[in-house]
Structures are given as structure tokens and as C-alpha cells.
Design a protein around this motif. Structure first.
Motif, PDB file in Angstrom:
ATOM      1  N   SER A  69       3.852   9.933  -7.619  1.00 47.92           N
ATOM      2  CA  SER A  69       4.833  10.236  -8.660  1.00 47.92           C
ATOM      3  C   SER A  69       4.146  10.363 -10.020  1.00 47.92           C
ATOM      4  O   SER A  69       4.544  11.178 -10.854  1.00 47.92           O
ATOM      5  CB  SER A  69       5.951   9.184  -8.693  1.00 47.92           C
ATOM      6  OG  SER A  69       5.437   7.926  -9.044  1.00 47.92           O
ATOM      7  N   GLY A  70       3.116   9.577 -10.270  1.00 50.31           N
ATOM      8  CA  GLY A  70       2.348   9.703 -11.514  1.00 50.31           C
ATOM      9  C   GLY A  70       1.656  11.049 -11.615  1.00 50.31           C
ATOM     10  O   GLY A  70       1.637  11.678 -12.677  1.00 50.31           O
ATOM     11  N   VAL A 130       3.960   1.559  -1.221  1.00 55.37           N
ATOM     12  CA  VAL A 130       4.569   1.678  -2.552  1.00 55.37           C
ATOM     13  C   VAL A 130       3.532   2.170  -3.544  1.00 55.37           C
ATOM     14  O   VAL A 130       3.814   3.010  -4.417  1.00 55.37           O
ATOM     15  CB  VAL A 130       5.189   0.327  -2.980  1.00 55.37           C
ATOM     16  CG1 VAL A 130       5.581   0.351  -4.446  1.00 55.37           C
ATOM     17  CG2 VAL A 130       6.381   0.000  -2.105  1.00 55.37           C
ATOM     18  N   SER A 131       2.299   1.683  -3.457  1.00 49.51           N
ATOM     19  CA  SER A 131       1.226   2.112  -4.366  1.00 49.51           C
ATOM     20  C   SER A 131       0.941   3.599  -4.211  1.00 49.51           C
ATOM     21  O   SER A 131       0.735   4.307  -5.208  1.00 49.51           O
ATOM     22  CB  SER A 131      -0.054   1.314  -4.095  1.00 49.51           C
ATOM     23  OG  SER A 131       0.167  -0.048  -4.325  1.00 49.51           O
ATOM     24  N   CYS A 158       0.837  -1.206   0.000  1.00 52.78           N
ATOM     25  CA  CYS A 158       0.000   0.000   0.000  1.00 52.78           C
ATOM     26  C   CYS A 158       0.871   1.256   0.000  1.00 52.78           C
ATOM     27  O   CYS A 158       0.565   2.227  -0.710  1.00 52.78           O
ATOM     28  CB  CYS A 158      -0.915   0.000   1.227  1.00 52.78           C
ATOM     29  SG  CYS A 158      -2.241  -1.203   1.124  1.00 52.78           S
ATOM     30  N   LEU A 189       3.038   5.914  -3.149  1.00 57.54           N
ATOM     31  CA  LEU A 189       4.173   6.642  -3.726  1.00 57.54           C
ATOM     32  C   LEU A 189       4.130   6.622  -5.254  1.00 57.54           C
ATOM     33  O   LEU A 189       4.424   7.628  -5.910  1.00 57.54           O
ATOM     34  CB  LEU A 189       5.486   6.046  -3.231  1.00 57.54           C
ATOM     35  CG  LEU A 189       5.839   6.358  -1.779  1.00 57.54           C
ATOM     36  CD1 LEU A 189       7.115   5.621  -1.375  1.00 57.54           C
ATOM     37  CD2 LEU A 189       6.018   7.854  -1.588  1.00 57.54           C
ATOM     38  N   ALA A 190       3.745   5.493  -5.833  1.00 57.00           N
ATOM     39  CA  ALA A 190       3.638   5.405  -7.292  1.00 57.00           C
ATOM     40  C   ALA A 190       2.546   6.332  -7.797  1.00 57.00           C
ATOM     41  O   ALA A 190       2.704   7.012  -8.822  1.00 57.00           O
ATOM     42  CB  ALA A 190       3.363   3.965  -7.711  1.00 57.00           C
ATOM     43  N   LEU A 191       1.434   6.392  -7.090  1.00 52.12           N
ATOM     44  CA  LEU A 191       0.334   7.280  -7.464  1.00 52.12           C
ATOM     45  C   LEU A 191       0.779   8.742  -7.394  1.00 52.12           C
ATOM     46  O   LEU A 191       0.517   9.521  -8.322  1.00 52.12           O
ATOM     47  CB  LEU A 191      -0.865   7.033  -6.551  1.00 52.12           C
ATOM     48  CG  LEU A 191      -2.104   7.872  -6.831  1.00 52.12           C
ATOM     49  CD1 LEU A 191      -2.661   7.527  -8.206  1.00 52.12           C
ATOM     50  CD2 LEU A 191      -3.151   7.622  -5.761  1.00 52.12           C
TER      51      LEU A 191
END
Length: 171
Positions: free
Chosen positions: A14-15, A7-8, A5, A10-12
Motif C-alpha cells: 500500500s505504501g 500484514v507487513s 509478515c 500488505l502495508a509495504l
């Protein structure tokens, strides 16, 4: 699960940041081309809405001095509006110098024929390029603008047929 969760999230984030950055780059390019279009007297008669439509279709290109911009016989796939600098149009045994505010390449688009002249930069030059597909879309949406381009092309053809002392730029 907690790690996934995290990592998700952080990915969101950065997107979101990347898409915001890309949008800002597009916005700055739009403003830069708008400023270049504002320098071209040919567009002075066109309203802000029409300019916004045109700006979205133009691409800025820079050429060094003595660079070949258009080669005679090449496909007529675009036209150019000069923002800054000078170009020399070489047709047959004549030459004509065009400066900021002038345009070239329209005859090949209007006639749907290969280029009829070489165009070489005299000084470092900045031009706005309008490709053939966008040209024809604009023709449908901005009939007054295309009528002005056609009128200039007709005037240039008449000069070319007259031959005399006037020297004709061509596409």
C-alpha cells in the motif's frame, strides 16, 4: 508471526501504491502547468530546460470575475503571469487592462517595496504565481528572463513618470 509478515507485506504494497499515485499527481500537475506556461508569450523565447525549471516553481491560481488579486500597500511577495482572462490594474487615478500573456507584480519584487496598485480581475482569470524566493533563485539561474522582466518594469516606470495618456500597470 505469519500473520504479522502478511500484514507487513500488505502495508509495504500500500505504501508503494500510495507513493506511485502521489508521483503521478505531481507529474500531471507539472504537465498542466507546462501547458499553461506554453500559452504565455513571455516564455516563448526561453528554452525547454529553462521552462522545466520555471514550471517547477510556478503555482496555478484561478480567480472569479471581480476578485481582488493584489491590494495596494500589501507585501510584494510574488508576481503573476496571466494565462487566461483579464485583470485591471488600478494605480492612482488610472487603470490599465492586462490580458493573457501579460504579467504584473514584478515591480514590488524588484524594488523590494509594498504593492503600488490594486489588481482586480475583469473576467474569470487563470494566473501563474511565482513567489519571491523562487523569483530571486531564478534571477541567479536565468539572467535573460529576469533581464526581460526588468526591462518591462523599466518601461512601465517610464510610462508612469510620463503620466500622459498611457496607463501603467504596476505591482
Amino acid at each position: 508471526v505469519v500473520m504479522l509478515c502478511g500484514v507487513s507485506v500488505l502495508a509495504l504494497l500500500s505504501g508503494i501504491l500510495a507513493s506511485g499515485f502521489a508521483e503521478e499527481v505531481r507529474r500531471r500537475e507539472f504537465v498542466r502547468i507546462w501547458e499553461l506556461v506554453a500559452r504565455v508569450p513571455f516564455f516563448s523565447e526561453v528554452g525547454a530546460i529553462a521552462i522545466a525549471d520555471i514550471v517547477g516553481r510556478l503555482r496555478s491560481r484561478s480567480f472569479p470575475a471581480r476578485a481582488m488579486v493584489v491590494r495596494k500597500g500589501a507585501a510584494g511577495d510574488s508576481m503573476f503571469f496571466i494565462v487566461a482572462g483579464e485583470v485591471e490594474v488600478r494605480i492612482k487615478d488610472r487603470t490599465k487592462t492586462l490580458r493573457g500573456g501579460d504579467f504584473f507584480g514584478e515591480m514590488a519584487l524588484l524594488d523590494r517595496a509594498p504593492r503600488s496598485a490594486d489588481v482586480v480581475t475583469v473576467t474569470p482569470c487563470t494566473v501563474l504565481l511565482l513567489n519571491v524566493a523562487d523569483f530571486y533563485q531564478l534571477a541567479g539561474q536565468q539572467p535573460a528572463l529576469i533581464a526581460a522582466i526588468e526591462a518591462e518594469a523599466k518601461r512601465r516606470r517610464m510610462e508612469d513618470v510620463g503620466g500622459g495618456a498611457s496607463q501603467t500597470p504596476a505591482s
